[in-house]
Every structure is written in C-alpha cells, then in structure tokens.
Scaffold this motif. Structure first.
Motif, mmCIF file in Angstrom:
data_model
loop_
_atom_site.group_PDB
_atom_site.id
_atom_site.type_symbol
_atom_site.label_atom_id
_atom_site.label_comp_id
_atom_site.label_asym_id
_atom_site.label_seq_id
_atom_site.Cartn_x
_atom_site.Cartn_y
_atom_site.Cartn_z
ATOM 1 N N ALA A 1 4.950 9.276 5.844
ATOM 2 C CA ALA A 1 6.213 10.002 5.693
ATOM 3 C C ALA A 1 5.967 11.437 5.249
ATOM 4 C CB ALA A 1 7.121 9.277 4.708
ATOM 5 N N THR A 2 5.085 11.611 4.283
ATOM 6 C CA THR A 2 4.760 12.954 3.790
ATOM 7 C C THR A 2 4.225 13.848 4.895
ATOM 8 O OG1 THR A 2 4.264 12.071 1.605
ATOM 9 C CG2 THR A 2 3.299 14.215 2.141
ATOM 10 N N ARG A 3 3.529 13.263 5.846
ATOM 11 C CA ARG A 3 2.923 14.018 6.940
ATOM 12 C C ARG A 3 3.802 14.060 8.193
ATOM 13 N NH1 ARG A 3 -0.627 12.157 3.446
ATOM 14 N NH2 ARG A 3 -2.658 13.138 3.188
ATOM 15 N N GLY A 4 4.994 13.476 8.114
ATOM 16 C CA GLY A 4 5.905 13.497 9.251
ATOM 17 C C GLY A 4 5.432 12.688 10.441
ATOM 18 N N THR B 1 0.855 -1.191 0.000
ATOM 19 C CA THR B 1 0.000 0.000 0.000
ATOM 20 C C THR B 1 0.888 1.237 0.000
ATOM 21 O OG1 THR B 1 -0.095 0.342 2.400
ATOM 22 C CG2 THR B 1 -1.684 -1.232 1.449
ATOM 23 N N ASP B 2 0.262 2.385 -0.036
ATOM 24 C CA ASP B 2 1.007 3.644 0.054
ATOM 25 C C ASP B 2 0.984 4.225 1.466
ATOM 26 O OD1 ASP B 2 -1.679 4.386 0.057
ATOM 27 O OD2 ASP B 2 -1.416 6.035 -1.355
ATOM 28 N N LEU B 3 0.643 3.409 2.477
ATOM 29 C CA LEU B 3 0.558 3.921 3.842
ATOM 30 C C LEU B 3 1.872 4.543 4.292
ATOM 31 C CD1 LEU B 3 -0.965 4.417 6.465
ATOM 32 C CD2 LEU B 3 -0.419 2.064 7.147
ATOM 33 N N GLU B 4 2.983 3.883 4.041
ATOM 34 C CA GLU B 4 4.274 4.427 4.470
ATOM 35 C C GLU B 4 4.524 5.804 3.863
ATOM 36 O OE1 GLU B 4 7.922 5.548 5.765
ATOM 37 O OE2 GLU B 4 6.518 4.160 6.691
ATOM 38 N N SER B 5 4.270 5.973 2.580
ATOM 39 C CA SER B 5 4.513 7.276 1.951
ATOM 40 C C SER B 5 3.530 8.331 2.456
ATOM 41 C CB SER B 5 4.483 7.175 0.428
ATOM 42 O OG SER B 5 3.213 6.786 -0.028
ATOM 43 N N VAL B 6 2.286 7.938 2.722
ATOM 44 C CA VAL B 6 1.296 8.855 3.300
ATOM 45 C C VAL B 6 1.791 9.369 4.643
ATOM 46 C CG1 VAL B 6 -1.009 8.924 4.371
ATOM 47 C CG2 VAL B 6 -0.718 7.933 2.086
#
Length: 188
Positions: A99-102, A92-97
């Motif tokens: 990371a983008t939000r710190g 999924t893109d959970l990690e990037s979501v």
C-alpha cells in the motif's frame, strides 16, 4: 486492473528462495537464475522488489537454512517481509508494504509451488490484487513419497490453473521470464 484504488504500480515478489526451502527443489539452478534475471530487470525498470522470508522449526530465524540463497541478494532499500504461514499476507506487513508503494499488481516467483506460491496467489487475488505467476520462476521439492505428484507435474498444474484463473475486476495469469516486461502492464 486491480480493484485497489490508487495502486498503479507493480512489484516483483520473491517468495522463500531460502537455502532450506530450495535445497532439493526441482530444477533449482534454472529457476533461481530466472528469478535473479527478473530481480535485475525489475530494478532496472524501477519496479519494487519485495522479498518474503519464511520461518518455522525447520527454518529458524538467523539459521543457514533460513537465509536466502547466495545467488540472490536483497538491497537494503528493498522490502523484506517475514512470515510464518503459507500466504505471504497472513499475519505479516506485506499489505502495508504494498500500500505504501502504491502496488496493485504482483509478479510472483519463488518456492514452494504447492504451498506458499499457491497460497500467496490466492491471498493476493482475494485481497484485490492482480497476480501474475512467472511460469518458469517457481519450484517445489519432490513430495511424491507422500502421495503428491512429481514436482514437474505440480508446477505444470499450477501454471495451467493460474493461467485461466479470474476474479471480478482483477487479472491473473502466467507469463514466462523472457516475456515479463516491467515497463509495460504485466500480461494476463
């Protein structure tokens, strides 16, 4: 603190509180009410709310079973992560979501306790996140006919072992809905 660099923020994860997942869940209305209260409090505190939505043969994308329960409404500006595996991070893109939000600290709610909740908690902690389970804001269905313990025992056991879970440089633990304070670090 989490082992993730420059990730000071917290996010509330709302995992799989979909019609087909919680239709027969133990103490469904109370748990959904607790999650709704947490969503409201997170929003008021400026904390990210991240929605996770499972798809499978029993939960085909777009179906009524796949939809989130009507008591919970995602805002357009809140992240939605689609998944096909128990661990919300897997493919999924959970990690990037996050990371983008710190985000380095997760407050976890949803269903099913013995599947996607447990998998996501372990997936988070192994990836470096602090992961706190809201003890009265997750549920599961009765699978005792298949040899599983009664749902209240599954929930109690998960709360027990996660309360004492640990990993180097990361915190785990449980907290009740009433004790979640999004303005302060999440208790471990």
């Amino acid at each position: 603190m989490s082992t993730l660099v420059d990730r000071p923020h917290t996010a509330l994860l709302v995992i799989d509180v979909q019609n087909g997942v919680v239709q027969h869940a133990y103490d469904r209305d109370r748990v959904v009410g607790n999650i709704a209260a947490l969503v409201d409090r997170a929003r008021a505190a400026g904390v990210e709310v991240v929605w996770v939505q499972h798809r499978s043969e029993e939960l085909p994308t777009g179906s009524e079973q796949w939809q989130y329960v009507p008591e919970l409404a995602r805002r357009d500006d809140e992240a939605l992560v689609h998944k096909a595996y128990g661990d919300s991070f897997e493919e999924t893109d959970l990690e990037s979501v996050l990371a983008t939000r710190g985000v380095g600290r997760l407050v976890v709610t949803g269903a099913q306790t013995d599947a996607c909740i447990r998998s996501t908690l372990h997936g988070a902690i192994t990836r470096g996140y602090d992961a706190t389970l809201v003890a009265d804001a997750h549920t599961t269905e009765d699978l005792s006919a298949y040899g599983a313990p009664a749902p209240e025992q599954v929930i109690a056991h998960t709360n027990l072992y996660w309360r004492y879970h640990s990993a180097p440089g990361r915190t785990a633990g449980t907290v009740d809905t009433a004790d979640v304070d999004f303005a302060a670090p999440v208790p471990a």
